[in-house]
Structures are given as structure tokens and as C-alpha cells.
Write a protein that holds these residues in place. Structure first.
Motif, PDB file in Angstrom:
ATOM      1  N   CYS A 139      21.620  21.275  52.564  1.00  0.00           N
ATOM      2  CA  CYS A 139      21.167  20.054  53.552  1.00  0.00           C
ATOM      3  C   CYS A 139      20.905  18.975  52.492  1.00  0.00           C
ATOM      4  CB  CYS A 139      19.969  20.661  54.208  1.00  0.00           C
ATOM      5  SG  CYS A 139      19.247  19.234  55.397  1.00  0.00           S
ATOM      6  N   VAL A 140      21.572  17.942  52.869  1.00  0.00           N
ATOM      7  CA  VAL A 140      21.380  16.654  52.047  1.00  0.00           C
ATOM      8  C   VAL A 140      20.592  15.540  53.188  1.00  0.00           C
ATOM      9  CG1 VAL A 140      22.935  14.980  50.980  1.00  0.00           C
ATOM     10  CG2 VAL A 140      23.601  17.186  51.225  1.00  0.00           C
ATOM     11  N   TYR A 141      19.893  14.776  52.469  1.00  0.00           N
ATOM     12  CA  TYR A 141      19.272  13.793  52.978  1.00  0.00           C
ATOM     13  C   TYR A 141      19.239  12.419  52.056  1.00  0.00           C
ATOM     14  CZ  TYR A 141      16.452  11.549  56.495  1.00  0.00           C
ATOM     15  OH  TYR A 141      16.192  10.777  57.822  1.00  0.00           O
ATOM     16  N   SER A 142      19.330  11.280  52.610  1.00  0.00           N
ATOM     17  CA  SER A 142      19.354  10.138  51.707  1.00  0.00           C
ATOM     18  C   SER A 142      18.010   9.495  51.645  1.00  0.00           C
ATOM     19  CB  SER A 142      20.283   8.930  52.375  1.00  0.00           C
ATOM     20  OG  SER A 142      20.043   7.836  51.703  1.00  0.00           O
ATOM     21  N   TYR A 143      17.673   9.408  50.398  1.00  0.00           N
ATOM     22  CA  TYR A 143      16.543   8.665  49.822  1.00  0.00           C
ATOM     23  C   TYR A 143      16.330   7.181  50.644  1.00  0.00           C
ATOM     24  CZ  TYR A 143      12.354   7.480  46.873  1.00  0.00           C
ATOM     25  OH  TYR A 143      11.017   7.224  46.467  1.00  0.00           O
ATOM     26  N   GLY A 144      17.274   6.642  50.768  1.00  0.00           N
ATOM     27  CA  GLY A 144      17.437   5.628  51.560  1.00  0.00           C
ATOM     28  C   GLY A 144      16.602   5.288  52.959  1.00  0.00           C
ATOM     29  N   HIS A 145      16.549   6.414  53.606  1.00  0.00           N
ATOM     30  CA  HIS A 145      15.720   6.724  54.791  1.00  0.00           C
ATOM     31  C   HIS A 145      14.297   6.501  54.718  1.00  0.00           C
ATOM     32  CE1 HIS A 145      19.524   6.568  56.670  1.00  0.00           C
ATOM     33  NE2 HIS A 145      19.662   8.084  56.560  1.00  0.00           N
ATOM     34  N   TYR A 146      13.760   7.000  53.197  1.00  0.00           N
ATOM     35  CA  TYR A 146      12.439   7.497  53.216  1.00  0.00           C
ATOM     36  C   TYR A 146      11.427   5.958  53.505  1.00  0.00           C
ATOM     37  CZ  TYR A 146      12.509  12.036  51.163  1.00  0.00           C
ATOM     38  OH  TYR A 146      12.806  13.341  50.861  1.00  0.00           O
ATOM     39  N   GLY A 200      13.094  18.794  54.372  1.00  0.00           N
ATOM     40  CA  GLY A 200      13.495  20.077  54.220  1.00  0.00           C
ATOM     41  C   GLY A 200      14.828  20.062  53.570  1.00  0.00           C
ATOM     42  N   GLU A 201      15.180  19.005  53.087  1.00  0.00           N
ATOM     43  CA  GLU A 201      16.585  18.928  52.412  1.00  0.00           C
ATOM     44  C   GLU A 201      16.516  19.537  51.073  1.00  0.00           C
ATOM     45  OE1 GLU A 201      15.027  14.980  51.023  1.00  0.00           O
ATOM     46  OE2 GLU A 201      14.436  16.218  52.706  1.00  0.00           O
ATOM     47  N   ASN A 202      17.860  20.036  50.816  1.00  0.00           N
ATOM     48  CA  ASN A 202      18.163  20.779  49.195  1.00  0.00           C
ATOM     49  C   ASN A 202      18.301  19.615  48.358  1.00  0.00           C
ATOM     50  OD1 ASN A 202      19.538  22.974  51.225  1.00  0.00           O
ATOM     51  ND2 ASN A 202      17.796  23.597  49.949  1.00  0.00           N
ATOM     52  N   LEU A 203      19.110  18.441  49.041  1.00  0.00           N
ATOM     53  CA  LEU A 203      19.431  17.523  48.181  1.00  0.00           C
ATOM     54  C   LEU A 203      19.031  16.053  48.528  1.00  0.00           C
ATOM     55  CD1 LEU A 203      23.065  18.226  47.234  1.00  0.00           C
ATOM     56  CD2 LEU A 203      21.046  18.845  45.833  1.00  0.00           C
ATOM     57  N   THR A 204      17.991  15.425  47.889  1.00  0.00           N
ATOM     58  CA  THR A 204      17.553  14.021  48.197  1.00  0.00           C
ATOM     59  C   THR A 204      18.438  12.961  47.475  1.00  0.00           C
ATOM     60  OG1 THR A 204      15.338  14.818  48.159  1.00  0.00           O
ATOM     61  CG2 THR A 204      15.677  12.426  48.295  1.00  0.00           C
ATOM     62  N   VAL A 205      19.205  12.364  47.753  1.00  0.00           N
ATOM     63  CA  VAL A 205      20.290  11.526  47.219  1.00  0.00           C
ATOM     64  C   VAL A 205      20.225  10.098  47.608  1.00  0.00           C
ATOM     65  CG1 VAL A 205      22.163  13.601  47.417  1.00  0.00           C
ATOM     66  CG2 VAL A 205      21.895  11.783  49.236  1.00  0.00           C
ATOM     67  N   ASN A 206      20.706   9.305  46.297  1.00  0.00           N
ATOM     68  CA  ASN A 206      21.061   7.938  46.741  1.00  0.00           C
ATOM     69  C   ASN A 206      22.158   7.545  47.514  1.00  0.00           C
ATOM     70  OD1 ASN A 206      18.617   6.617  45.260  1.00  0.00           O
ATOM     71  ND2 ASN A 206      19.767   7.432  43.324  1.00  0.00           N
ATOM     72  N   GLY A 207      22.068   6.523  48.225  1.00  0.00           N
ATOM     73  CA  GLY A 207      23.327   6.411  49.142  1.00  0.00           C
ATOM     74  C   GLY A 207      23.694   7.639  50.137  1.00  0.00           C
ATOM     75  N   PHE A 208      25.104   7.835  50.356  1.00  0.00           N
ATOM     76  CA  PHE A 208      25.474   8.839  50.992  1.00  0.00           C
ATOM     77  C   PHE A 208      24.910   8.626  52.709  1.00  0.00           C
ATOM     78  CE2 PHE A 208      26.475  10.187  46.971  1.00  0.00           C
ATOM     79  CZ  PHE A 208      27.894  10.558  47.366  1.00  0.00           C
ATOM     80  N   LEU A 209      24.853   7.488  53.299  1.00  0.00           N
ATOM     81  CA  LEU A 209      24.424   7.290  54.446  1.00  0.00           C
ATOM     82  C   LEU A 209      25.413   7.755  55.511  1.00  0.00           C
ATOM     83  CD1 LEU A 209      23.011   3.570  54.248  1.00  0.00           C
ATOM     84  CD2 LEU A 209      21.802   5.624  54.070  1.00  0.00           C
ATOM     85  N   GLU A 210      24.777   8.207  56.705  1.00  0.00           N
ATOM     86  CA  GLU A 210      25.526   8.833  57.706  1.00  0.00           C
ATOM     87  C   GLU A 210      26.965   8.028  57.981  1.00  0.00           C
ATOM     88  OE1 GLU A 210      21.464  10.401  57.791  1.00  0.00           O
ATOM     89  OE2 GLU A 210      22.313   8.503  57.566  1.00  0.00           O
TER      90      GLU A 210
END
Length: 235
Positions: free
Chosen positions: A63-70, A87-97
Motif C-alpha cells: 500500500c502506497v500513500y503520498s506524504y503530500g496529503h499529510y 496504514g500504508e507500507n510506503l510513504t512517498v514524496n509525489g506520486f499523487l493519484e
């Protein structure tokens, strides 16, 4: 968008908590890990799912979630959030929906992964943040995150980058899939377009195929954690 640095890799095991006056088992509480982790078709080493019907599996290994939404959610919830807050496995920069597409393929450490579907919010977000409307708000904003399948197992470190290897030629974004699933449910052209993407997860494919046949699917239990019987008893 070619590549982005990971912010955090997060894993966790099922734990028990109380919600709606009953005990539930959830794996939504994940913690950052700063060592090299094995990643295979079932997910990250040290990670496990409590509800294998709705979470995990080959199509939802990561599961991936963008830190940009935080920042949005911190303002909405009135609190600071730590990595893995959704609950995401990867918190990432960018990669918006709005930027990534179903079927896109990425290098992740020595592993190769592929986007399969948006993440569908469930009532366990409500339980974690004591906010009954949280799953609906996630749907409304479109800030859902997304899932990956693992095409090639490998080892991953939080200092790795998520590097785009192949953009899917049909370029159907996660945001488009969210819109058709949650908002424009009678957009049959949109459904057909999504079904034409071979890499779409089997669960979303099944839902859209049923929708084309006019079969109604009740997703309220996923959003509220309350069964049809429980809902009837309170009416």
C-alpha cells in the motif's frame, strides 16, 4: 515524474482495538523500518494483514500513500501525523493519484512493482482516528493512495527511490479509477475503459463487471464496520 525518494517503509502485525463497542483486529498501525527488507509477492518482511478479504493478497501486496496529503489531514484531524498514518507500507514524496496510472511499472530497490488499483478506505481509519466520517472523506477528496503487485521480488531500503520503468500506454490514472468507482458509478464508458486495462486488480475488475450487469454491491460494512444485521437493529 520519473522517480521520487521514499519517505518511509512501514510494517506492522495485527493488533486488537475497540471500535463501536466491539473488538476489532487491525493492521493499520504500522511503524517505520530503517533496515533492508525483503519484498515478495505477499508483501514486506515483517508485515501482515488482519483482514485478508479486503487487504493484502497478490494484487494488494504493498500500500502506497503520498506524504503530500499529510498536511491536509493534519489540518482536518487537528493533530500531527507520523509516517504510516494511513496504514500504508510506503510513504512517498509525489506520486499523487492524478499523476500515476493503473499498470505503471516501477523499480523499488531490487524489486519491480506495478500499480493495480486505488486503495479503498475502510472503517479502520475511523477506528484509528475516532472520526466516523474518515473513510467517506478519503473517498471524497480522492486522497486514497494505491496498491502495488510485486512483479519481481527483491530487497528494499527506505533510502531507495521509486523509479518509473514503464508508463502504461493507456494512461488511466488512479484518480480516474476513483472517480468511476465512488462518484460517477453510471459512467459505463469509464467502466469499460478501466476493464480494458489488463493490469487492473481482480477485485476491482469483479466489481466493475457486476456493475455493468446491474448487480448492486453493498459497501457500507467496509466503510462503517457494521454488518447489515447490526444496521437494521439500530433502525
Amino acid at each position: 515524474m520519473k522517480h521520487e525518494q521514499l519517505v518511509s517503509i512501514n510494517v506492522g502485525k495485527p493488533t486488537v482495538m475497540e471500535f463501536n463497542q466491539k473488538e476489532i483486529v487491525t493492521s493499520i498501525f504500522k511503524m517505520p523500518v530503517y533496515t533492508l527488507l525483503e519484498l515478495d509477492s505477499d508483501g514486506f518482511q515483517g508485515d501482515a494483514q488482519a483482514d485478508l478479504k479486503n487487504h493484502g493478497g497478490k494484487d494488494k501486496a504493498v500500500c502506497v500513500y503520498s506524504y503530500g496529503h499529510y498536511p491536509f489531514w493534519e489540518k482536518e484531524l487537528g493533530r500531527s501525523l507520523s509516517y504510516g498514518a494511513f496504514g500504508e507500507n510506503l510513504t512517498v514524496n509525489g506520486f499523487l493519484e492524478t499523476e500515476v496510472c493503473i499498470g505503471d511499472i516501477f523499480q523499488l530497490g531490487s524489486a519491480i512493482v506495478q500499480i493495480t488499483q486505488p486503495r479503498q478506505p475502510c472503517f479502520k481509519l475511523s477506528a484509528r482516528y475516532q472520526s466516523p466520517e474518515m473513510p467517506i472523506k478519503v473517498q471524497q477528496t480522492g486522497f486514497t493512495g494505491f496498491y502495488l503487485r510485486v512483479l519481481q521480488p527483491g530487497k528494499v531500503h527506505f533510502e531507495n527511490q521509486l523509479i518509473l520503468l514503464r508508463a502504461h500506454p493507456q494512461a488511466i490514472t488512479v484518480a480516474f479509477a476513483n472517480r468511476v468507482m465512488h462518484h460517477d458509478k453510471n459512467d459505463y464508458d469509464g467502466i469499460e475503459k478501466l476493464l480494458s486495462v489488463e493490469e487492473l486488480s481482480s477485485s476491482w475488475r469483479n466489481t466493475f463487471e457486476k456493475r455493468l450487469l446491474g448487480i448492486k454491491i453493498d459497501s457500507s460494512e467496509r466503510l462503517t464496520g457494521r454488518s447489515q444485521r447490526e444496521r437494521q437493529e439500530t433502525q
